[in-house]
Motif scaffolding. Sequence first.
Motif, mmCIF file in Angstrom:
data_model
loop_
_atom_site.group_PDB
_atom_site.id
_atom_site.type_symbol
_atom_site.label_atom_id
_atom_site.label_comp_id
_atom_site.label_asym_id
_atom_site.label_seq_id
_atom_site.Cartn_x
_atom_site.Cartn_y
_atom_site.Cartn_z
ATOM 1 N N ALA A 1 69.894 -50.175 1.169
ATOM 2 C CA ALA A 1 70.248 -51.579 1.397
ATOM 3 C C ALA A 1 71.517 -51.965 0.668
ATOM 4 C CB ALA A 1 69.095 -52.483 0.966
ATOM 5 N N GLU A 2 71.683 -51.473 -0.572
ATOM 6 C CA GLU A 2 72.848 -51.863 -1.365
ATOM 7 C C GLU A 2 74.156 -51.251 -0.843
ATOM 8 O OE1 GLU A 2 70.834 -48.339 -3.427
ATOM 9 O OE2 GLU A 2 70.226 -50.237 -2.453
ATOM 10 N N ARG B 1 74.829 -51.142 2.414
ATOM 11 C CA ARG B 1 75.117 -51.760 3.712
ATOM 12 C C ARG B 1 76.151 -52.861 3.504
ATOM 13 N NH1 ARG B 1 69.833 -51.164 7.506
ATOM 14 N NH2 ARG B 1 69.330 -49.046 6.803
ATOM 15 N N LYS C 1 81.644 -64.924 -1.551
ATOM 16 C CA LYS C 1 80.894 -63.817 -0.951
ATOM 17 C C LYS C 1 81.786 -62.613 -0.673
ATOM 18 C CE LYS C 1 77.059 -66.341 -0.379
ATOM 19 N NZ LYS C 1 75.786 -66.073 -1.072
ATOM 20 N N THR D 1 64.572 -60.909 10.430
ATOM 21 C CA THR D 1 65.160 -59.569 10.329
ATOM 22 C C THR D 1 64.854 -58.684 11.528
ATOM 23 O OG1 THR D 1 63.235 -58.796 9.065
ATOM 24 C CG2 THR D 1 65.130 -59.618 7.804
ATOM 25 N N THR E 1 71.200 -57.802 10.568
ATOM 26 C CA THR E 1 70.345 -56.949 9.735
ATOM 27 C C THR E 1 70.003 -55.649 10.437
ATOM 28 O OG1 THR E 1 69.398 -58.917 8.682
ATOM 29 C CG2 THR E 1 68.164 -56.854 8.474
ATOM 30 N N ASN F 1 70.974 -63.534 12.341
ATOM 31 C CA ASN F 1 70.626 -62.837 11.102
ATOM 32 C C ASN F 1 69.865 -61.558 11.403
ATOM 33 O OD1 ASN F 1 70.611 -63.201 8.021
ATOM 34 N ND2 ASN F 1 68.499 -62.622 8.468
ATOM 35 N N ALA G 1 72.400 -65.129 4.480
ATOM 36 C CA ALA G 1 70.997 -64.922 4.852
ATOM 37 C C ALA G 1 70.035 -65.728 4.006
ATOM 38 C CB ALA G 1 70.649 -63.438 4.738
ATOM 39 N N ASP G 2 70.459 -66.120 2.817
ATOM 40 C CA ASP G 2 69.540 -66.786 1.905
ATOM 41 C C ASP G 2 69.461 -68.294 2.096
ATOM 42 O OD1 ASP G 2 72.089 -67.249 1.014
ATOM 43 O OD2 ASP G 2 71.668 -66.864 -1.110
ATOM 44 N N ARG H 1 74.681 -56.870 5.966
ATOM 45 C CA ARG H 1 74.016 -57.925 5.196
ATOM 46 C C ARG H 1 74.727 -59.249 5.428
ATOM 47 N NH1 ARG H 1 75.105 -57.353 0.163
ATOM 48 N NH2 ARG H 1 76.587 -55.618 0.352
ATOM 49 N N ASN H 2 74.052 -60.151 6.110
ATOM 50 C CA ASN H 2 74.595 -61.481 6.360
ATOM 51 C C ASN H 2 74.801 -62.194 5.019
ATOM 52 O OD1 ASN H 2 75.199 -64.077 7.262
ATOM 53 N ND2 ASN H 2 73.108 -64.533 7.926
ATOM 54 N N SER I 1 78.561 -56.147 3.547
ATOM 55 C CA SER I 1 78.345 -57.593 3.705
ATOM 56 C C SER I 1 79.105 -58.092 4.922
ATOM 57 C CB SER I 1 78.777 -58.332 2.449
ATOM 58 O OG SER I 1 80.120 -58.044 2.123
#
Length: 369
Positions: free
Chosen positions: A225-226, A228, A283, A180, A257, A253, A266-267, A262-263, A230
Motif C-alpha cells: 500500500a505504501e 502505491r 498532498k 474501495t 483504489t 475513490n 480519500a479521508d 491512493r486518492n 498518490s
Amino acid sequence: MRPRVVCGIAAAVALFATACGSGAGNGNGNGTAAADTAKAAPASGFPVKVADCAGKETTVTKAPTKIVTSNAASLEMLLRLGAGDRVIGTGFPPGKGTLPAELADQGAKVPVLGDKTIPKEKLLGSGADLYLDTFGAMPMMGGAATAPSEEEYAAAGIQHVQLLSTACAGTPKAAKAPRTDLAAVEDDLRRVGAVTGTAARAEELVTGMEQRIGEVRTALAAVPAEQRPSYFLFDFDAGTKQPTAVCGRQVANAVITLAGARNVFADCDADFKPGSWEDVVAKNPDWIQLAVRNRGSEDATRKAYDDAEAFLRSFPATQGLTAVQQGHFIRLGSEATTIAGVRNADAVRQIAATVHPDLVKPDTAKSGQ
C-alpha cells in the motif's frame, strides 16, 4: 452540494451532456412516438422489491414498458441491458461521440425531455411507468428543490428507481468508510436488470466488469500500500479558483483504489467537497487525472485536456508539484470515473496501466460486450 460545482462535477454526474446549459437537441421532447412503439417487456421474475436512499422499499410488479432516464448514465445502462427500446425520453442527453459506437445510433433516437434536469411537469406528464434516476435529491442537480415528490410520482403512475451508488453517496445514511470496490455499481446493474426483466444480461455485464478488475487486482497484488502512488482527480470543469475534492464515498475513490493508486482526498467523509490549492500542494500527488467532460467532438475534448494541463503547468500554486514537474498526467474523462457504469472497470484498467506500466498493460478490448 456546492452551487459552484454545477458546470463541473454536475456535468460529470449528468454524464455526457455536451456542455452545461446546452443539449443535444435530438428528438421532439415529448416521448409520444417512442411510447406508442415501445415493445412488450419480459414478464418473468416479478414482483421485484427495490429500496431508495432512505431504505424505503418499492415493489415493481411488472417490467416497465415506458421508461424515462434522468441522464445519459442511466440511459447507457439501459441500452447495455437491452432495454433501450423501452426508453421514451431522457434528461441530460449524451453529447455526440460519448456513447460507445455500438449504442450511439439507438441512444441518439431517444427523445430529449430536458437539456439538463427534466422539468417536473414534463416528467410527470411523460407517460412513463418508470423513472430511472441517477441524481436522487442532489441539490446541485436541482433535485431537492424541483423534483417530484414520491406522492406525485405515484399519482402519475411512475415508479421511481434510483441508481443508489451515485444518488446516495452524499446522503447521511451512506457508508462512512471510503469506497474501495465497485460492489455498489454492480448492485445497481443487478437492480436495474431485475426491474427491467434483463437480469441475465445484467449478470453478464457484472461478470465482465469483475473479470477485468480481477486481472488488475492480481497484477498488483504484490505492490504494498505504501508504494502505491498518490493521485489527485482534477475536475477542471468545476473551476480553477477552488478545486473540488473527490472524497472517499465517491465511485471514483473505488476506481482509483482498484487501479493501485491512493486518492489524496480519500479521508474526507463525503462524495465531493470544496477544497483548496493549499490542500493539493500539501498532498503533492504523484499523479494527476485531468478529468474533463466530453465536449461532443474529439478535437474539442482534446483541447479541454490541453487547457487543463496548461493551467496546472502555469498556475503558481501547482507548477512545482511532483506530478506536474514529471508530466504525470492521465487524460481520463470525469464520466467514466465518477459516474456508475460498466466503463468504471475500463477506467480502473487505464489508470493501472499508466501508474503501474510494468505490471498492467493497456487493454483495447471493448467493455460490456
